[in-house]
Design a protein around this motif. Sequence first.
Motif, PDB file in Angstrom:
ATOM      1  N   LEU A  44      21.385 -15.884  77.963  1.00  0.00           N
ATOM      2  CA  LEU A  44      22.119 -15.795  79.217  1.00  0.00           C
ATOM      3  C   LEU A  44      21.191 -16.339  80.313  1.00  0.00           C
ATOM      4  O   LEU A  44      20.036 -15.914  80.424  1.00  0.00           O
ATOM      5  CB  LEU A  44      22.467 -14.327  79.502  1.00  0.00           C
ATOM      6  CG  LEU A  44      23.522 -14.100  80.579  1.00  0.00           C
ATOM      7  CD1 LEU A  44      24.906 -14.510  80.083  1.00  0.00           C
ATOM      8  CD2 LEU A  44      23.547 -12.644  81.005  1.00  0.00           C
ATOM      9  N   HIS A  45      21.702 -17.271  81.107  1.00  0.00           N
ATOM     10  CA  HIS A  45      20.869 -17.887  82.145  1.00  0.00           C
ATOM     11  C   HIS A  45      21.231 -17.333  83.515  1.00  0.00           C
ATOM     12  O   HIS A  45      22.351 -17.512  83.983  1.00  0.00           O
ATOM     13  CB  HIS A  45      21.013 -19.403  82.104  1.00  0.00           C
ATOM     14  CG  HIS A  45      20.392 -19.997  80.869  1.00  0.00           C
ATOM     15  ND1 HIS A  45      19.173 -20.632  80.893  1.00  0.00           N
ATOM     16  CD2 HIS A  45      20.804 -19.991  79.583  1.00  0.00           C
ATOM     17  CE1 HIS A  45      18.861 -21.015  79.662  1.00  0.00           C
ATOM     18  NE2 HIS A  45      19.845 -20.636  78.847  1.00  0.00           N
ATOM     19  N   TYR A  91      23.998 -22.298  84.330  1.00  0.00           N
ATOM     20  CA  TYR A  91      23.866 -20.912  84.781  1.00  0.00           C
ATOM     21  C   TYR A  91      25.084 -20.052  84.452  1.00  0.00           C
ATOM     22  O   TYR A  91      26.218 -20.489  84.571  1.00  0.00           O
ATOM     23  CB  TYR A  91      23.588 -20.877  86.286  1.00  0.00           C
ATOM     24  CG  TYR A  91      22.303 -21.585  86.639  1.00  0.00           C
ATOM     25  CD1 TYR A  91      21.091 -21.142  86.124  1.00  0.00           C
ATOM     26  CD2 TYR A  91      22.296 -22.709  87.459  1.00  0.00           C
ATOM     27  CE1 TYR A  91      19.907 -21.788  86.419  1.00  0.00           C
ATOM     28  CE2 TYR A  91      21.116 -23.372  87.761  1.00  0.00           C
ATOM     29  CZ  TYR A  91      19.922 -22.897  87.232  1.00  0.00           C
ATOM     30  OH  TYR A  91      18.756 -23.547  87.530  1.00  0.00           O
ATOM     31  N   ASP A  92      24.784 -18.797  84.040  1.00  0.00           N
ATOM     32  CA  ASP A  92      25.861 -17.857  83.705  1.00  0.00           C
ATOM     33  C   ASP A  92      26.042 -16.783  84.769  1.00  0.00           C
ATOM     34  O   ASP A  92      27.119 -16.198  84.888  1.00  0.00           O
ATOM     35  CB  ASP A  92      25.548 -17.179  82.366  1.00  0.00           C
ATOM     36  CG  ASP A  92      25.374 -18.206  81.259  1.00  0.00           C
ATOM     37  OD1 ASP A  92      26.280 -19.052  81.112  1.00  0.00           O
ATOM     38  OD2 ASP A  92      24.332 -18.208  80.573  1.00  0.00           O
ATOM     39  N   ILE A 278      29.864 -15.305  88.502  1.00  0.00           N
ATOM     40  CA  ILE A 278      29.752 -16.190  87.339  1.00  0.00           C
ATOM     41  C   ILE A 278      30.265 -17.577  87.741  1.00  0.00           C
ATOM     42  O   ILE A 278      31.415 -17.701  88.171  1.00  0.00           O
ATOM     43  CB  ILE A 278      30.587 -15.645  86.154  1.00  0.00           C
ATOM     44  CG1 ILE A 278      30.163 -14.196  85.846  1.00  0.00           C
ATOM     45  CG2 ILE A 278      30.458 -16.560  84.928  1.00  0.00           C
ATOM     46  CD1 ILE A 278      30.992 -13.521  84.752  1.00  0.00           C
ATOM     47  N   SER A 282      30.101 -21.771  83.651  1.00  0.00           N
ATOM     48  CA  SER A 282      29.443 -21.003  82.576  1.00  0.00           C
ATOM     49  C   SER A 282      30.286 -21.053  81.295  1.00  0.00           C
ATOM     50  O   SER A 282      31.504 -20.923  81.325  1.00  0.00           O
ATOM     51  CB  SER A 282      29.269 -19.541  83.008  1.00  0.00           C
ATOM     52  OG  SER A 282      28.970 -18.733  81.879  1.00  0.00           O
ATOM     53  N   GLN A 283      29.573 -21.213  80.177  1.00  0.00           N
ATOM     54  CA  GLN A 283      30.247 -21.205  78.866  1.00  0.00           C
ATOM     55  C   GLN A 283      30.233 -19.791  78.284  1.00  0.00           C
ATOM     56  O   GLN A 283      30.719 -19.570  77.176  1.00  0.00           O
ATOM     57  CB  GLN A 283      29.510 -22.136  77.881  1.00  0.00           C
ATOM     58  CG  GLN A 283      29.462 -23.583  78.310  1.00  0.00           C
ATOM     59  CD  GLN A 283      30.836 -24.207  78.379  1.00  0.00           C
ATOM     60  OE1 GLN A 283      31.577 -24.206  77.398  1.00  0.00           O
ATOM     61  NE2 GLN A 283      31.211 -24.718  79.552  1.00  0.00           N
ATOM     62  N   ASN A 284      29.609 -18.862  79.010  1.00  0.00           N
ATOM     63  CA  ASN A 284      29.367 -17.523  78.446  1.00  0.00           C
ATOM     64  C   ASN A 284      29.921 -16.410  79.334  1.00  0.00           C
ATOM     65  O   ASN A 284      29.243 -15.429  79.600  1.00  0.00           O
ATOM     66  CB  ASN A 284      27.860 -17.314  78.247  1.00  0.00           C
ATOM     67  CG  ASN A 284      27.270 -18.393  77.369  1.00  0.00           C
ATOM     68  OD1 ASN A 284      27.788 -18.706  76.290  1.00  0.00           O
ATOM     69  ND2 ASN A 284      26.193 -19.003  77.832  1.00  0.00           N
ATOM     70  N   GLN A 285      31.149 -16.573  79.754  1.00  0.00           N
ATOM     71  CA  GLN A 285      31.697 -15.606  80.717  1.00  0.00           C
ATOM     72  C   GLN A 285      31.706 -14.180  80.158  1.00  0.00           C
ATOM     73  O   GLN A 285      31.362 -13.231  80.869  1.00  0.00           O
ATOM     74  CB  GLN A 285      33.107 -16.021  81.158  1.00  0.00           C
ATOM     75  CG  GLN A 285      33.691 -14.984  82.123  1.00  0.00           C
ATOM     76  CD  GLN A 285      34.812 -15.495  82.996  1.00  0.00           C
ATOM     77  OE1 GLN A 285      35.148 -16.681  82.991  1.00  0.00           O
ATOM     78  NE2 GLN A 285      35.396 -14.599  83.771  1.00  0.00           N
ATOM     79  N   THR A 287      29.732 -12.743  77.874  1.00  0.00           N
ATOM     80  CA  THR A 287      28.363 -12.207  77.856  1.00  0.00           C
ATOM     81  C   THR A 287      27.901 -11.889  79.278  1.00  0.00           C
ATOM     82  O   THR A 287      27.251 -10.860  79.517  1.00  0.00           O
ATOM     83  CB  THR A 287      27.403 -13.215  77.187  1.00  0.00           C
ATOM     84  OG1 THR A 287      27.980 -13.616  75.943  1.00  0.00           O
ATOM     85  CG2 THR A 287      26.034 -12.603  76.928  1.00  0.00           C
ATOM     86  N   ALA A 288      28.251 -12.756  80.218  1.00  0.00           N
ATOM     87  CA  ALA A 288      27.865 -12.520  81.618  1.00  0.00           C
ATOM     88  C   ALA A 288      28.517 -11.234  82.138  1.00  0.00           C
ATOM     89  O   ALA A 288      27.893 -10.444  82.855  1.00  0.00           O
ATOM     90  CB  ALA A 288      28.254 -13.718  82.475  1.00  0.00           C
TER      91      ALA A 288
END
Length: 364
Positions: A44-45, A91-92, A278, A282-285, A287-288
Amino acid sequence: MKRLALFLMLSLVVALVGCQTKEAPTATPAAPSEPAEPELAQELHVFNWSEYIDPEIYTDFEAEYGVKVIEDTFASNEDLLAKLQAGATGYDIIVPSDYMVTIMAELDLLAELNYANIPNFANIDPKFKDPPYDPGNKYCVPYQWGTTGIGYNSDEFEEAPDSWAYLFDPEVAGQYAGQISMLNDARETIGAALKYLGYSLNTIDEGQLEEAKQLLIQQKEWVKTYDSEQYEDLIAADETLLAHGWSGDFFMAAEEDERIWYVIPQEGAVVWADNLCIPKSSQNQYTAEVFIDYLLQPEVGAKISNFTWYASPNKAAEEFIDAEILEEPAIYPPPEVMERLEWIRDVGDALPLYERIWTEIKAE
Ligand code: N2P
């Protein structure tokens, strides 16, 4: 007749059951009625202000969820926006202040939050929910809040330098020539000048802004540096005596060097709230959102403030926040001080004017 019907029904049941038991080993499991939980990303960034979280929180999260958190830092809202607009997509989680949330939402840079994944949002103090800069908390959850005032070396002042005059009045600031730092931040620094002049820090009046510009150009003679990340260290290193800066940074530095202290100028100052959001890219919503929910736990919320020395919008965290933070009036200001504080707002069409003034001041 009845018996025959019963017999036929029973045989049907037996046949069906038999059929099922025969086929069961090869059949794929039935789809669950609820959609399956999305998987957590491996990394997670987070794009954050410097020294704005206890780094242990990142490692605790990794230990619990197996997600490695990687942090990068920015020094102003405008830097953060510029990076996103330049196409930074990795960035997440980002941490913009109030007015910048409005600007980013309008530019369609933010993802809408799915509160099904953030049940700990219930821990946020109702005072900080549904803020004017993000109605309905559609895009963001408040993270920390504080004020912008004057940090100083208390050994060198008999009384707290509780006026912007210490930074702007030639008679006073002139005595500290070369020992003053100002934030490297257009809205904050023009805002401080506007407050000294008795104007709103959201003015769009060109005459008032011109006065603020002239004042800041005059002040340059006494300013050692425009800095938003090390100003408290400069006081500790005896490089400066006065610094325009954010409340918590001075209190955190005071843990190491008790000469450092902070005051909210009597003319009024900026009150702000930073937010967890977010980016749409972000590709990681999911997880964020799990991470945001993790930060909103009472103990974790307290761990953040106990490290940063900023006030928390998390009501449930308060019982775990150190008393010296909760009871410090320059961190949790009393109502009569709150009344003198002003939020930075999106100035819309006047923004280019602020930007031009800032560029001209820096270029002088
Ligand atoms: C923390 C900076 C606080 C952010 N070092 C001010 N908005």
